[in-house]
Scaffold this motif. Structure first.
Motif, PDB file in Angstrom:
ATOM      1  N   PRO A 122      24.224 -30.592 -35.016  1.00 53.73           N
ATOM      2  CA  PRO A 122      24.274 -31.473 -34.129  1.00 53.73           C
ATOM      3  C   PRO A 122      25.235 -32.883 -34.629  1.00 53.73           C
ATOM      4  O   PRO A 122      25.286 -33.838 -33.832  1.00 53.73           O
ATOM      5  CB  PRO A 122      22.859 -32.108 -33.982  1.00 53.73           C
ATOM      6  N   THR A 123      25.709 -32.606 -35.803  1.00 54.82           N
ATOM      7  CA  THR A 123      26.583 -33.761 -36.359  1.00 54.82           C
ATOM      8  C   THR A 123      27.930 -33.621 -36.036  1.00 54.82           C
ATOM      9  O   THR A 123      28.647 -34.709 -36.004  1.00 54.82           O
ATOM     10  CB  THR A 123      26.364 -33.787 -37.791  1.00 54.82           C
ATOM     11  N   SER A 124      28.415 -32.614 -35.826  1.00 53.72           N
ATOM     12  CA  SER A 124      29.740 -32.060 -35.225  1.00 53.72           C
ATOM     13  C   SER A 124      29.862 -30.967 -34.441  1.00 53.72           C
ATOM     14  O   SER A 124      29.046 -29.950 -34.544  1.00 53.72           O
ATOM     15  CB  SER A 124      30.794 -32.082 -36.517  1.00 53.72           C
ATOM     16  N   PHE A 125      31.081 -30.848 -33.660  1.00 53.41           N
ATOM     17  CA  PHE A 125      31.136 -29.689 -32.572  1.00 53.41           C
ATOM     18  C   PHE A 125      32.382 -29.228 -32.654  1.00 53.41           C
ATOM     19  O   PHE A 125      33.463 -30.061 -32.915  1.00 53.41           O
ATOM     20  CB  PHE A 125      30.690 -30.295 -31.312  1.00 53.41           C
ATOM     21  N   ASP A 126      32.614 -27.943 -32.111  1.00 48.83           N
ATOM     22  CA  ASP A 126      33.674 -27.638 -31.371  1.00 48.83           C
ATOM     23  C   ASP A 126      33.646 -27.657 -30.005  1.00 48.83           C
ATOM     24  O   ASP A 126      32.586 -27.711 -29.597  1.00 48.83           O
ATOM     25  CB  ASP A 126      34.398 -26.424 -31.932  1.00 48.83           C
ATOM     26  N   CYS A 127      34.664 -27.263 -29.137  1.00 49.84           N
ATOM     27  CA  CYS A 127      34.321 -27.536 -27.739  1.00 49.84           C
ATOM     28  C   CYS A 127      33.369 -26.571 -27.016  1.00 49.84           C
ATOM     29  O   CYS A 127      32.407 -27.034 -26.481  1.00 49.84           O
ATOM     30  CB  CYS A 127      35.734 -27.121 -26.822  1.00 49.84           C
ATOM     31  N   SER A 128      33.093 -25.417 -27.294  1.00 52.49           N
ATOM     32  CA  SER A 128      32.196 -24.491 -26.925  1.00 52.49           C
ATOM     33  C   SER A 128      30.761 -24.694 -27.664  1.00 52.49           C
ATOM     34  O   SER A 128      29.651 -24.446 -27.157  1.00 52.49           O
ATOM     35  CB  SER A 128      32.750 -22.933 -26.792  1.00 52.49           C
ATOM     36  N   GLY A 129      30.989 -24.910 -28.933  1.00 53.03           N
ATOM     37  CA  GLY A 129      29.724 -25.277 -29.631  1.00 53.03           C
ATOM     38  C   GLY A 129      28.909 -26.369 -28.973  1.00 53.03           C
ATOM     39  O   GLY A 129      27.788 -26.670 -29.019  1.00 53.03           O
ATOM     40  N   TYR A 130      29.779 -27.462 -28.482  1.00 56.08           N
ATOM     41  CA  TYR A 130      29.211 -28.488 -27.806  1.00 56.08           C
ATOM     42  C   TYR A 130      28.541 -28.236 -26.551  1.00 56.08           C
ATOM     43  O   TYR A 130      27.453 -28.603 -26.424  1.00 56.08           O
ATOM     44  CB  TYR A 130      30.342 -29.619 -27.744  1.00 56.08           C
ATOM     45  N   THR A 131      29.253 -27.563 -25.711  1.00 58.25           N
ATOM     46  CA  THR A 131      28.650 -27.132 -24.483  1.00 58.25           C
ATOM     47  C   THR A 131      27.478 -26.126 -24.509  1.00 58.25           C
ATOM     48  O   THR A 131      26.242 -26.466 -23.883  1.00 58.25           O
ATOM     49  CB  THR A 131      29.738 -26.340 -23.559  1.00 58.25           C
ATOM     50  N   SER A 132      27.318 -25.415 -25.503  1.00 57.60           N
ATOM     51  CA  SER A 132      26.198 -24.456 -25.788  1.00 57.60           C
ATOM     52  C   SER A 132      25.222 -25.277 -26.311  1.00 57.60           C
ATOM     53  O   SER A 132      24.023 -24.723 -25.913  1.00 57.60           O
ATOM     54  CB  SER A 132      26.544 -23.216 -26.651  1.00 57.60           C
ATOM     55  N   TYR A 133      25.138 -26.066 -27.136  1.00 57.29           N
ATOM     56  CA  TYR A 133      24.246 -26.783 -27.565  1.00 57.29           C
ATOM     57  C   TYR A 133      23.642 -27.824 -26.394  1.00 57.29           C
ATOM     58  O   TYR A 133      22.422 -27.953 -26.379  1.00 57.29           O
ATOM     59  CB  TYR A 133      24.858 -27.749 -28.934  1.00 57.29           C
ATOM     60  N   VAL A 134      24.493 -28.316 -25.971  1.00 53.66           N
ATOM     61  CA  VAL A 134      24.025 -29.439 -24.901  1.00 53.66           C
ATOM     62  C   VAL A 134      22.924 -28.675 -23.759  1.00 53.66           C
ATOM     63  O   VAL A 134      22.111 -29.163 -23.384  1.00 53.66           O
ATOM     64  CB  VAL A 134      25.355 -30.237 -24.168  1.00 53.66           C
ATOM     65  N   PHE A 135      23.805 -27.581 -23.217  1.00 52.88           N
ATOM     66  CA  PHE A 135      22.742 -26.755 -22.295  1.00 52.88           C
ATOM     67  C   PHE A 135      21.485 -26.360 -22.870  1.00 52.88           C
ATOM     68  O   PHE A 135      20.452 -26.508 -22.549  1.00 52.88           O
ATOM     69  CB  PHE A 135      23.670 -25.653 -21.830  1.00 52.88           C
ATOM     70  N   LYS A 136      21.382 -25.992 -24.257  1.00 51.58           N
ATOM     71  CA  LYS A 136      20.163 -25.507 -24.888  1.00 51.58           C
ATOM     72  C   LYS A 136      19.261 -26.708 -25.042  1.00 51.58           C
ATOM     73  O   LYS A 136      18.060 -26.362 -24.712  1.00 51.58           O
ATOM     74  CB  LYS A 136      20.386 -24.655 -26.051  1.00 51.58           C
ATOM     75  N   GLN A 137      19.720 -27.561 -25.541  1.00 52.95           N
ATOM     76  CA  GLN A 137      18.711 -28.785 -25.969  1.00 52.95           C
ATOM     77  C   GLN A 137      18.182 -29.573 -24.745  1.00 52.95           C
ATOM     78  O   GLN A 137      17.287 -29.981 -24.686  1.00 52.95           O
ATOM     79  CB  GLN A 137      19.425 -29.600 -26.860  1.00 52.95           C
ATOM     80  N   SER A 138      18.970 -29.425 -23.729  1.00 54.35           N
ATOM     81  CA  SER A 138      18.711 -30.192 -22.420  1.00 54.35           C
ATOM     82  C   SER A 138      17.797 -29.260 -21.481  1.00 54.35           C
ATOM     83  O   SER A 138      16.914 -29.984 -21.077  1.00 54.35           O
ATOM     84  CB  SER A 138      19.903 -30.903 -21.692  1.00 54.35           C
ATOM     85  N   ILE A 139      18.171 -28.447 -21.140  1.00 57.17           N
ATOM     86  CA  ILE A 139      17.626 -27.655 -20.067  1.00 57.17           C
ATOM     87  C   ILE A 139      17.055 -26.300 -20.469  1.00 57.17           C
ATOM     88  O   ILE A 139      16.814 -25.288 -19.881  1.00 57.17           O
ATOM     89  CB  ILE A 139      18.498 -27.578 -18.956  1.00 57.17           C
ATOM     90  N   ASN A 140      17.262 -26.262 -21.895  1.00 56.77           N
ATOM     91  CA  ASN A 140      16.915 -24.672 -22.543  1.00 56.77           C
ATOM     92  C   ASN A 140      17.620 -23.429 -21.786  1.00 56.77           C
ATOM     93  O   ASN A 140      17.086 -22.456 -21.670  1.00 56.77           O
ATOM     94  CB  ASN A 140      15.304 -24.380 -22.478  1.00 56.77           C
ATOM     95  N   LYS A 141      18.931 -23.805 -21.637  1.00 60.17           N
ATOM     96  CA  LYS A 141      19.589 -22.779 -20.898  1.00 60.17           C
ATOM     97  C   LYS A 141      20.707 -22.242 -22.154  1.00 60.17           C
ATOM     98  O   LYS A 141      21.512 -22.921 -22.669  1.00 60.17           O
ATOM     99  CB  LYS A 141      20.550 -23.397 -19.749  1.00 60.17           C
ATOM    100  N   ALA A 142      20.525 -21.042 -22.267  1.00 61.91           N
ATOM    101  CA  ALA A 142      21.406 -20.217 -23.428  1.00 61.91           C
ATOM    102  C   ALA A 142      22.595 -19.901 -22.722  1.00 61.91           C
ATOM    103  O   ALA A 142      22.565 -19.011 -21.885  1.00 61.91           O
ATOM    104  CB  ALA A 142      20.604 -19.099 -24.056  1.00 61.91           C
TER     105      ALA A 142
END
Length: 219
Positions: A122-142
């Motif tokens: 959660p401290t740094s991201f690449d583009c798809s690392g960011y999108t996958s992290y946000v979807f998982k953390q917010s709505i539990n969507k892998a």
């Protein structure tokens, strides 16, 4: 011998019978505890609360289920096709409402964080690392890890169908290489070389590299 009772005695006996009857009736209003959970992986449904029991079915990853109980060793009980079944808590996570508000709130938490190739937060991201992290953390969507995989896994939508929460994909000449989350009004939030920030996709630099749009959740 015939036994006669006065009206008062009969009435008293009826009251006593009714009182006893009421006292043994099942209680109402004691709602059972339920657990609304989402499977994080493909999950076996077993006849008992450990892996030694037989498998009677399974749930795909991302399935939301309301369980009727929980055992001491962290298995959740469900009625499956008329049978009592159990799913391990290791395969489950608490349900999170799949709304764009939830997704957007999580996305905004990371504004300004650094870009790093291969980083998944959660401290740094690449583009798809960011999108996958946000979807998982917010709505539990892998969703898949890379931009190309996310593109392949998404339902393609046209520009005039684009809505907040969809993914925007970019191609610089050698295939899908970047992805961001569309937030409306011609803008996306994404992890790019300058970190996590908002960018305009309706004009300027980003517009000319758009390869398509994908939907992984229909908000």
């Amino acid at each position: 011998m015939t036994v006669k009772f006065r009206n008062g005695v009969i009435f008293l006996m009826l009251v006593m019978v009714l009182a006893v009857g009421v006292s043994v009736l099942p209680k109402t209003g004691d709602a059972a505890t339920t657990y609304k959970m989402t499977t994080t992986v493909e999950s076996n449904i077993r006849t008992g609360d450990s892996v030694k029991y037989a498998i009677i079915g399974y749930y795909k990853a991302g399935t939301t289920v309301i369980f009727t109980g929980k055992t001491a060793n962290n298995w959740y009980r469900i009625t499956y096709k008329g049978k009592v079944g159990y799913v391990s808590g290791k395969c489950l996570a608490p349900y999170k409402a799949q709304t764009f508000t939830a997704l957007n709130n999580e996305a905004k938490k990371h504004l300004g964080k650094k870009y790093k190739w291969g980083a998944t937060g959660p401290t740094s991201f690449d583009c798809s690392g960011y999108t996958s992290y946000v979807f998982k953390q917010s709505i539990n969507k892998a969703i898949p890890r890379t931009a190309k995989e996310q593109y392949n896994a998404s339902t393609k939508v046209k520009a005039n169908q684009l809505k907040a929460g969809d993914l925007v994909f970019f191609n610089y000449g050698s295939g899908i290489a970047h992805v961001g989350i569309y937030v409306g009004s011609g803008k996306m939030i994404n992890a790019q070389n300058n970190g996590v920030k908002y960018d305009t996709i309706s004009s300027g630099y980003w517009k000319k590299y758009i390869a398509g749009y994908g939907r992984v959740v229909n908000f």
